[in-house]
Design a protein around this motif. Structure first.
Motif, PDB file in Angstrom:
ATOM      1  N   PRO A 139       0.797  -1.216   0.000  1.00 12.20           N
ATOM      2  CA  PRO A 139       0.000   0.000   0.000  1.00 12.20           C
ATOM      3  C   PRO A 139       0.829   1.264   0.000  1.00 12.20           C
ATOM      4  CG  PRO A 139       0.026  -0.990   2.185  1.00 12.20           C
ATOM      5  CD  PRO A 139       0.698  -1.958   1.273  1.00 12.20           C
ATOM      6  N   THR A 140       2.116   1.194   0.363  1.00 17.15           N
ATOM      7  CA  THR A 140       2.974   2.366   0.377  1.00 17.15           C
ATOM      8  C   THR A 140       3.860   2.331  -0.842  1.00 17.15           C
ATOM      9  OG1 THR A 140       4.737   1.276   1.592  1.00 17.15           O
ATOM     10  CG2 THR A 140       2.969   2.224   2.896  1.00 17.15           C
ATOM     11  N   ASP A 141       4.869   3.264  -0.874  1.00 13.93           N
ATOM     12  CA  ASP A 141       5.788   3.291  -2.011  1.00 13.93           C
ATOM     13  C   ASP A 141       6.922   2.296  -1.815  1.00 13.93           C
ATOM     14  OD1 ASP A 141       7.008   4.516   0.054  1.00 13.93           O
ATOM     15  OD2 ASP A 141       7.674   6.284  -1.053  1.00 13.93           O
ATOM     16  N   ALA A 142       6.692   1.246  -1.036  1.00  8.94           N
ATOM     17  CA  ALA A 142       7.729   0.245  -0.770  1.00  8.94           C
ATOM     18  C   ALA A 142       8.009  -0.639  -1.956  1.00  8.94           C
ATOM     19  CB  ALA A 142       7.318  -0.621   0.422  1.00  8.94           C
ATOM     20  N   ILE A 143       7.199  -0.549  -3.032  1.00  3.47           N
ATOM     21  CA  ILE A 143       7.406  -1.414  -4.201  1.00  3.47           C
ATOM     22  C   ILE A 143       7.902  -0.604  -5.383  1.00  3.47           C
ATOM     23  CG2 ILE A 143       5.702  -3.131  -3.530  1.00  3.47           C
ATOM     24  CD1 ILE A 143       3.764  -1.762  -5.490  1.00  3.47           C
ATOM     25  N   ALA A 144       8.661   0.451  -5.130  1.00  2.00           N
ATOM     26  CA  ALA A 144       9.068   1.375  -6.177  1.00  2.00           C
ATOM     27  C   ALA A 144       9.637   0.672  -7.394  1.00  2.00           C
ATOM     28  CB  ALA A 144      10.101   2.357  -5.601  1.00  2.00           C
ATOM     29  N   ASN A 145      10.588  -0.209  -7.194  1.00  5.61           N
ATOM     30  CA  ASN A 145      11.222  -0.875  -8.329  1.00  5.61           C
ATOM     31  C   ASN A 145      11.165  -2.392  -8.234  1.00  5.61           C
ATOM     32  OD1 ASN A 145      12.118   1.518  -9.674  1.00  5.61           O
ATOM     33  ND2 ASN A 145      13.634   1.769  -8.052  1.00  5.61           N
ATOM     34  N   GLY A 146      10.260  -2.931  -7.457  1.00  2.54           N
ATOM     35  CA  GLY A 146      10.076  -4.371  -7.428  1.00  2.54           C
ATOM     36  C   GLY A 146      10.746  -5.078  -6.285  1.00  2.54           C
ATOM     37  N   GLY A 147      11.757  -4.478  -5.645  1.00  7.00           N
ATOM     38  CA  GLY A 147      12.371  -5.139  -4.508  1.00  7.00           C
ATOM     39  C   GLY A 147      13.882  -5.022  -4.507  1.00  7.00           C
ATOM     40  N   SER A 148      14.475  -5.072  -3.300  1.00  2.00           N
ATOM     41  CA  SER A 148      15.922  -5.076  -3.142  1.00  2.00           C
ATOM     42  C   SER A 148      16.311  -6.379  -2.459  1.00  2.00           C
ATOM     43  CB  SER A 148      16.379  -3.882  -2.298  1.00  2.00           C
ATOM     44  OG  SER A 148      16.089  -2.672  -2.955  1.00  2.00           O
ATOM     45  N   TYR A 149      17.533  -6.815  -2.709  1.00  2.00           N
ATOM     46  CA  TYR A 149      17.943  -8.115  -2.210  1.00  2.00           C
ATOM     47  C   TYR A 149      18.694  -8.011  -0.889  1.00  2.00           C
ATOM     48  CZ  TYR A 149      16.646 -10.144  -6.671  1.00  2.00           C
ATOM     49  OH  TYR A 149      15.939 -10.548  -7.767  1.00  2.00           O
ATOM     50  N   LEU A 150      18.410  -8.973  -0.033  1.00  2.00           N
ATOM     51  CA  LEU A 150      19.205  -9.170   1.164  1.00  2.00           C
ATOM     52  C   LEU A 150      20.439  -9.979   0.773  1.00  2.00           C
ATOM     53  CD1 LEU A 150      16.377 -10.192   3.681  1.00  2.00           C
ATOM     54  CD2 LEU A 150      17.544  -7.963   3.566  1.00  2.00           C
ATOM     55  N   GLU A 151      21.582  -9.598   1.338  1.00  2.00           N
ATOM     56  CA  GLU A 151      22.822 -10.319   1.076  1.00  2.00           C
ATOM     57  C   GLU A 151      23.162 -11.166   2.297  1.00  2.00           C
ATOM     58  OE1 GLU A 151      25.871  -7.611   0.032  1.00  2.00           O
ATOM     59  OE2 GLU A 151      24.871  -6.909  -1.801  1.00  2.00           O
ATOM     60  N   PHE A 152      23.609 -12.408   2.023  1.00  2.00           N
ATOM     61  CA  PHE A 152      23.945 -13.338   3.102  1.00  2.00           C
ATOM     62  C   PHE A 152      25.421 -13.687   3.031  1.00  2.00           C
ATOM     63  CE2 PHE A 152      19.457 -13.733   2.300  1.00  2.00           C
ATOM     64  CZ  PHE A 152      18.907 -13.756   3.567  1.00  2.00           C
ATOM     65  N   ASP A 153      25.998 -13.994   4.208  1.00  2.00           N
ATOM     66  CA  ASP A 153      27.426 -14.285   4.255  1.00  2.00           C
ATOM     67  C   ASP A 153      27.758 -15.658   3.678  1.00  2.00           C
ATOM     68  OD1 ASP A 153      26.135 -15.570   6.345  1.00  2.00           O
ATOM     69  OD2 ASP A 153      27.858 -15.449   7.706  1.00  2.00           O
ATOM     70  N   GLN A 154      26.748 -16.499   3.460  1.00  2.00           N
ATOM     71  CA  GLN A 154      26.954 -17.795   2.830  1.00  2.00           C
ATOM     72  C   GLN A 154      25.813 -18.059   1.857  1.00  2.00           C
ATOM     73  OE1 GLN A 154      28.425 -19.845   7.025  1.00  2.00           O
ATOM     74  NE2 GLN A 154      27.597 -21.170   5.433  1.00  2.00           N
ATOM     75  N   THR A 155      26.031 -19.064   1.026  1.00  2.00           N
ATOM     76  CA  THR A 155      24.962 -19.494   0.121  1.00  2.00           C
ATOM     77  C   THR A 155      24.224 -20.682   0.706  1.00  2.00           C
ATOM     78  OG1 THR A 155      26.229 -18.740  -1.792  1.00  2.00           O
ATOM     79  CG2 THR A 155      24.419 -20.262  -2.232  1.00  2.00           C
ATOM     80  N   HIS A 156      24.979 -21.613   1.292  1.00  2.00           N
ATOM     81  CA  HIS A 156      24.400 -22.848   1.835  1.00  2.00           C
ATOM     82  C   HIS A 156      24.669 -22.923   3.340  1.00  2.00           C
ATOM     83  CE1 HIS A 156      23.986 -23.996  -2.352  1.00  2.00           C
ATOM     84  NE2 HIS A 156      25.278 -23.809  -2.520  1.00  2.00           N
ATOM     85  N   TYR A 157      23.637 -23.259   4.084  1.00  2.00           N
ATOM     86  CA  TYR A 157      23.737 -23.353   5.534  1.00  2.00           C
ATOM     87  C   TYR A 157      23.257 -24.726   6.000  1.00  2.00           C
ATOM     88  CZ  TYR A 157      23.996 -18.215   5.482  1.00  2.00           C
ATOM     89  OH  TYR A 157      24.360 -16.910   5.256  1.00  2.00           O
ATOM     90  N   LEU A 158      23.967 -25.265   6.990  1.00  2.00           N
ATOM     91  CA  LEU A 158      23.450 -26.419   7.710  1.00  2.00           C
ATOM     92  C   LEU A 158      22.504 -25.918   8.805  1.00  2.00           C
ATOM     93  CD1 LEU A 158      25.900 -27.844   6.319  1.00  2.00           C
ATOM     94  CD2 LEU A 158      26.137 -29.201   8.417  1.00  2.00           C
TER      95      LEU A 158
END
Length: 253
Positions: free
Chosen positions: A21-40
């Motif tokens: 409902p707000t302008d939070a979808i301006a360009n579709g989304g931003s990505y969260l970055e993680f320190d790893q790709t695969h986690y146990l």
């Protein structure tokens, strides 16, 4: 792998369908970055992102705290109930950077869930703010063993190389098609020029043959030329004879 493919399809579809409902979808989304790709399950991880929030929107931070959720099924959407399967795994801290930039950081523990790829998103609880100008989301992979994670990483690397090879192949094919088209154009032009020159040569040879035939049909001298020569010869003979008669005889004294 089946679960991973399912997640990728779901994530893409969700990114396209995210509505706020707000302008939070301006360009579709931003990505969260993680320190790893695969986690146990049980691994410690860190999620970070950087956002730019105008001065008149800084009040959005007052809606916190903001949590990091792992969502095995469904998506996080502003103004919608948080999916029942969602697992709160961490809490974001907000640090002001230069100007209107802010760092959001969450330390988390990988949840005890089955192997696969999982949607990870930011939201408060209840979910009224899923991002700042843009939704914030990403994904992690949960694996059963380190070896599984290594193999998945190798597979991702090979998939990336395969994609690059296919792209280069398509580029090479387009260059080849372009070069082939140019060559065909040149060959067509050469054939046209050859036909034009052949026609011109044939016409010149015809004209040359006609000129030769006309020349061979002519006598070495025209009749009036022959008559004039004979007349001049007769006149010369008469004059010579008359001169001889007019010369007096030479006698001895």
């Amino acid at each position: 792998m089946r679960g991973r493919r399912k997640f990728l399809v779901t994530a893409i579809a969700g990114a396209l369908l995210l509505v706020a409902p707000t302008d939070a979808i301006a360009n579709g989304g931003s990505y969260l970055e993680f320190d790893q790709t695969h986690y146990l399950p049980g691994d410690a991880g860190v999620a970070t992102t950087y956002v730019s929030v105008p001065r008149w929107k800084v009040g959005l931070f007052d809606r916190g705290p903001f949590y990091l959720f792992a969502v095995p099924e469904g998506m996080l959407r502003e103004g919608r109930p948080i999916p029942a399967s969602a697992i709160r795994v961490g809490t974001f801290t907000v640090e002001k950077e230069k100007g209107s930039s802010y760092e959001l950081r969450a330390e988390f523990t990988a949840p005890e869930i089955t192997s696969g790829s999982y949607f990870m998103g930011l939201c408060d609880d209840p979910c009224t703010t899923a991002g700042f100008r843009e939704p914030l989301f990403g994904s992690i992979s949960i694996v059963a063993t380190r070896r599984e994670g290594e193999l998945l990483t190798q597979n991702d690397t090979l998939q990336g190389k395969l994609f690059g090879a296919r792209r280069e192949t398509r580029r090479a094919e387009r260059r080849l098609e372009s070069a082939q088209g140019e060559l065909e154009t040149r060959l067509a032009f050469g054939a046209s020029e050859r036909a034009r020159m052949s026609t011109k040569i044939d016409r010149l040879e015809t004209q040359l043959a006609a000129a030769r035939a006309d020349h061979s049909s002519r006598t070495p001298f025209e009749p009036w030329v022959v008559a004039a020569i004979l007349l001049l010869a007769i006149v010369a003979a008469v004059l010579a004879f008359r001169r001889r008669r007019m010369v007096p005889a030479i006698t001895d004294l």
